[in-house]
Design a protein around this motif. Structure first.
Motif, mmCIF file in Angstrom:
data_model
loop_
_atom_site.group_PDB
_atom_site.id
_atom_site.type_symbol
_atom_site.label_atom_id
_atom_site.label_comp_id
_atom_site.label_asym_id
_atom_site.label_seq_id
_atom_site.Cartn_x
_atom_site.Cartn_y
_atom_site.Cartn_z
ATOM 1 N N LEU A 12 0.064 13.455 -5.693
ATOM 2 C CA LEU A 12 1.088 13.250 -4.843
ATOM 3 C C LEU A 12 0.413 13.680 -3.405
ATOM 4 O O LEU A 12 0.806 13.040 -2.258
ATOM 5 N N LEU A 13 -0.354 14.756 -3.230
ATOM 6 C CA LEU A 13 -0.995 14.994 -2.024
ATOM 7 C C LEU A 13 -1.898 14.218 -1.736
ATOM 8 O O LEU A 13 -2.336 14.265 -0.211
ATOM 9 N N SER A 14 -2.754 13.832 -2.687
ATOM 10 C CA SER A 14 -3.815 12.793 -2.086
ATOM 11 C C SER A 14 -3.378 11.481 -1.647
ATOM 12 O O SER A 14 -4.028 10.823 -0.900
ATOM 13 N N THR A 19 -4.539 8.472 8.012
ATOM 14 C CA THR A 19 -5.812 7.725 8.571
ATOM 15 C C THR A 19 -5.577 7.289 10.026
ATOM 16 O O THR A 19 -4.447 7.040 10.376
ATOM 17 N N VAL A 20 -6.534 7.217 10.712
ATOM 18 C CA VAL A 20 -6.503 7.054 12.046
ATOM 19 C C VAL A 20 -7.456 5.458 12.109
ATOM 20 O O VAL A 20 -8.728 5.772 11.990
#
Length: 60
Positions: A12-14, A19-20
């Motif tokens: 879940l955390l990954s 992202t930019v």
């Protein structure tokens, strides 16, 4: 049980990694400047004033 919770939390955390992205625009950037430039040349007047106020003129 704890291993399953830890694995689920890691997944879940990954999935929430930010992202930019930087991309070039498809059209060129146009900048319209409405600027009026007025330029006056006062060299002749300045020379005449320098002669008028010079020490040899006797004005002062």
């Amino acid at each position: 049980m704890k291993l399953a919770v830890l694995a689920a939390a890691t997944v879940l955390l990954s999935a929430c990694t930010p992202t930019v992205q930087v991309a070039m625009p498809n059209e060129p950037i146009n900048i319209n400047l409405n600027v009026k430039i007025e330029h006056e040349i006062r060299i002749k007047v300045d020379k005449e004033l320098d002669e008028l106020f010079s020490d040899s003129s006797g004005l002062f």
